[in-house]
Design a protein around this motif. Structure first.
Motif, mmCIF file in Angstrom:
data_model
loop_
_atom_site.group_PDB
_atom_site.id
_atom_site.type_symbol
_atom_site.label_atom_id
_atom_site.label_comp_id
_atom_site.label_asym_id
_atom_site.label_seq_id
_atom_site.Cartn_x
_atom_site.Cartn_y
_atom_site.Cartn_z
ATOM 1 N N GLN A 50 0.711 -1.163 -0.085
ATOM 2 C CA GLN A 50 -0.043 -0.065 0.066
ATOM 3 C C GLN A 50 0.895 1.416 0.090
ATOM 4 O OE1 GLN A 50 -0.693 2.576 2.226
ATOM 5 N NE2 GLN A 50 -2.847 2.887 2.368
ATOM 6 N N GLY A 76 -16.173 2.026 2.911
ATOM 7 C CA GLY A 76 -16.062 0.537 2.838
ATOM 8 C C GLY A 76 -17.533 0.182 2.365
ATOM 9 N N LYS A 104 -17.923 -2.463 -1.015
ATOM 10 C CA LYS A 104 -18.767 -3.731 -0.580
ATOM 11 C C LYS A 104 -20.084 -3.969 -1.429
ATOM 12 C CE LYS A 104 -20.264 -6.430 3.243
ATOM 13 N NZ LYS A 104 -20.377 -6.343 4.849
ATOM 14 N N THR A 111 -8.550 -4.755 -0.383
ATOM 15 C CA THR A 111 -8.392 -3.903 0.763
ATOM 16 C C THR A 111 -7.095 -2.957 0.247
ATOM 17 O OG1 THR A 111 -6.552 -5.466 1.556
ATOM 18 C CG2 THR A 111 -8.748 -5.592 2.555
ATOM 19 N N SER A 166 -7.980 1.352 0.040
ATOM 20 C CA SER A 166 -7.347 2.351 0.818
ATOM 21 C C SER A 166 -6.514 3.440 0.119
ATOM 22 C CB SER A 166 -6.327 1.408 1.630
ATOM 23 O OG SER A 166 -5.395 0.954 0.727
ATOM 24 N N GLU A 180 -12.391 1.305 7.037
ATOM 25 C CA GLU A 180 -12.811 1.049 5.813
ATOM 26 C C GLU A 180 -12.792 -0.544 5.543
ATOM 27 O OE1 GLU A 180 -9.329 3.312 4.298
ATOM 28 O OE2 GLU A 180 -10.665 3.465 6.131
ATOM 29 N N ILE A 181 -11.427 -1.214 6.106
ATOM 30 C CA ILE A 181 -11.228 -2.696 5.975
ATOM 31 C C ILE A 181 -12.147 -3.397 6.787
ATOM 32 C CG2 ILE A 181 -9.358 -4.355 5.784
ATOM 33 C CD1 ILE A 181 -9.105 -1.946 4.057
ATOM 34 N N LEU A 227 -15.426 -3.360 4.793
ATOM 35 C CA LEU A 227 -15.418 -4.214 3.798
ATOM 36 C C LEU A 227 -15.434 -5.696 3.600
ATOM 37 C CD1 LEU A 227 -15.030 -3.638 0.649
ATOM 38 C CD2 LEU A 227 -12.769 -3.586 0.866
ATOM 39 N N THR A 228 -14.337 -5.977 4.535
ATOM 40 C CA THR A 228 -14.279 -7.576 4.593
ATOM 41 C C THR A 228 -14.302 -8.245 5.976
ATOM 42 O OG1 THR A 228 -11.579 -7.299 5.093
ATOM 43 C CG2 THR A 228 -12.247 -7.263 2.723
ATOM 44 N N THR A 252 -7.583 -10.755 5.792
ATOM 45 C CA THR A 252 -7.493 -9.423 5.748
ATOM 46 C C THR A 252 -7.558 -8.968 7.114
ATOM 47 O OG1 THR A 252 -9.899 -9.057 5.585
ATOM 48 C CG2 THR A 252 -8.296 -9.143 3.536
ATOM 49 N N TYR A 292 -5.851 -7.235 10.134
ATOM 50 C CA TYR A 292 -4.841 -6.501 10.326
ATOM 51 C C TYR A 292 -4.831 -6.152 11.754
ATOM 52 C CZ TYR A 292 -5.073 -6.020 5.281
ATOM 53 O OH TYR A 292 -5.085 -6.447 4.086
#
Length: 342
Positions: free
Chosen positions: A125, A166, A170, A204, A208, A275-276, A279-280, A288, A290
Motif C-alpha cells: 500500500q 467501505g 462492498k 483492501t 485504501s 474501511e477494511i 469491507l471484509t 485481511t 490487520y
C-alpha cells in the motif's frame, strides 16, 4: 459674545455595537499585560500554548500511560482496579513462538497472522500509494482543461467517511454488486470477489489507495507548484531531457514534501481499520485481519476479551511506528547533509 462649545458627536450604531466588545477586551487585556510584565515574552508564549498542551496531555499522554498500565495486568475485567498485576506476562505471551515466520507455532497465532498481513499490506500500500499519488500530482500540475475540476474529483474520496467508503466498495464487489453486473453484460459469470483470499487482500489495498490518495496528491501538488519554473526553462534551454530534469530538479526539490507523505502514509497504513473492517471484516478467514482489528477484537469484541493483551499489542505497534518514523527522519537528514556537501 461667548463662543459656543463644540458639541460632542453622538455615537453611531457601530460604536454602540462595539462598546461591549471593547469593554470585554479591556477586561482580558489587563491580566495579560500583567503576565507579560512578570513572565516576559517567553512566558506569554507558554501561556498561550498551555491550553493545547493540556488537551494533548489529557487525550494523548494520559491514555497512553493508562494503556501501558493495562498491558501489565491480566484477566477479563474492564476496570483497572479490578484487574490483577501480571508484569510482562502479556508481552511474553505475544512473543512466545517457536518460529516467528510461522504463525501457527506461536501461542498467540492470531496476533502474528495480523502482523504478517499488516506487513504485506504496508509494503504494497505504501509503495503503490506514493507512486500513484506522485503520478497524479505530476499530471494535475500540467496545464489541463478543467484542471480545478479534476483536482476536486481526485480529492473527493478524502471527504467521505471511512465507513461510507467501505460500504460503497462492498456494494460494488459483492456477488450481486455493480462489478459483477457490469461483467455479466460482457458474458462473464459473477464471482465472489470478497470471498477469495487473494482478491479480498487486493481489494483492501486498492480501496485504501482510492480513499486516501487525494490527500497525499494535494501535498505533492503543493510541492510541485512551489518549484520555480525558471529551473525547467533553463534546463530546457540546455537541452536537458524531461526524464533527467525530473530526477535532477523535481525529485530533489520535492523531497521534503515526499518525506511528509511517506511518514503519513506509513502511519496510516499500519493503523488501517475502518474501511477494511466494513469491507471484509477481516475475512475470508484471517486473510485481511490487520493489527488494529486484532487489538479491537481482543480488547472489546471477543467473547473472552483480554484488554491487557490488546493493550500490550497496541504498545508494541506504537513503538514500531515511532522507530520507523525516526529511521525515516534520520535518513532524510543524512541525505540533506550529503546534498549540502555537494
Amino acid at each position: 459674545m461667548q463662543a459656543e462649545l463644540p458639541q460632542r458627536a453622538s455615537p453611531g450604531p457601530g460604536e454602540t455595537i462595539l462598546a461591549p466588545v471593547r469593554f470585554a477586551m479591556g477586561i482580558v487585556d489587563a491580566p495579560l499585560r500583567w503576565l507579560q510584565r512578570v513572565f516576559g515574552i517567553g512566558g506569554m508564549a507558554a501561556f498561550f500554548l498551555m491550553p493545547n498542551m493540556l488537551i494533548f496531555g489529557i487525550f494523548v499522554l494520559l491514555p497512553f500511560f493508562i494503556n501501558f498500565a493495562y498491558s501489565m495486568t491480566g484477566g477479563t475485567a474492564l476496570f483497572l482496579a479490578d484487574r490483577s498485576f501480571v508484569g510482562g506476562d502479556q508481552y511474553a505471551r505475544l512473543f512466545d513462538c517457536a518460529n516467528y515466520l510461522n504463525a501457527n507455532s506461536c501461542t498467540e497465532d492470531t496476533f502474528w497472522t495480523a502482523v504478517g498481513n499488516t506487513g504485506w499490506f504496508v509494503i504494497l500500500q505504501v509503495t503503490l500509494m506514493i507512486i500513484v499519488s506522485l503520478i497524479t500530482a505530476l499530471i494535475l500540475n500540467r496545464d489541463l482543461m478543467a484542471r480545478s475540476f479534476w483536482r476536486a474529483v481526485f480529492f473527493f474520496p478524502v471527504l467521505l467517511s471511512p465507513v461510507v467508503v467501505g460500504l460503497i466498495w462492498k456494494w460494488i464487489l459483492q456477488r450481486q454488486g455493480l462489478l459483477n453486473f457490469s461483467l455479466y453484460g460482457f458474458g462473464f459469470e459473477p464471482y465472489t470477489w470478497l470471498n477469495d483470499r487473494n482478491w479480498a487482500f487486493a481489494a483492501t489495498v486498492g480501496v485504501s489507495i482510492w480513499a486516501h490518495m487525494g490527500f497525499y496528491t494535494l501535498i505533492l501538488l503543493a510541492g510541485l507548484q512551489a518549484i520555480p519554473k525558471d529551473l525547467y526553462e533553463a534546463a530546457e534551454m540546455d537541452g536537458t531531457r524531461p526524464a533527467r530534469a525530473f530526477w535532477r530538479i523535481t525529485m530533489p526539490l520535492l523531497a521534503p514534501n515526499l518525506l511528509v507523505v511517506v511518514v503519513l502514509v506509513l502511519i496510516k497504513a499500519v493503523q488501517i481499520f475502518d474501511e477494511i473492517y466494513v469491507l471484509t471484516g477481516g475475512g475470508p478467514g484471517t486473510s485481511t485481519l490487520y493489527l488494529t482489528q486484532y487489538i479491537y477484537e481482543t480488547g472489546f469484541a471477543a467473547q473472552l476479551r483480554n484488554p491487557g493483551l490488546a493493550a500490550a499489542a497496541s504498545i508494541l505497534m506504537g513503538v514500531v511506528l515511532v522507530v520507523l518514523t525516526l529511521v525515516q527522519l534520520s535518513l532524510s537528514r543524512s541525505s540533506e547533509k550529503k546534498g549540502a556537501r555537494k
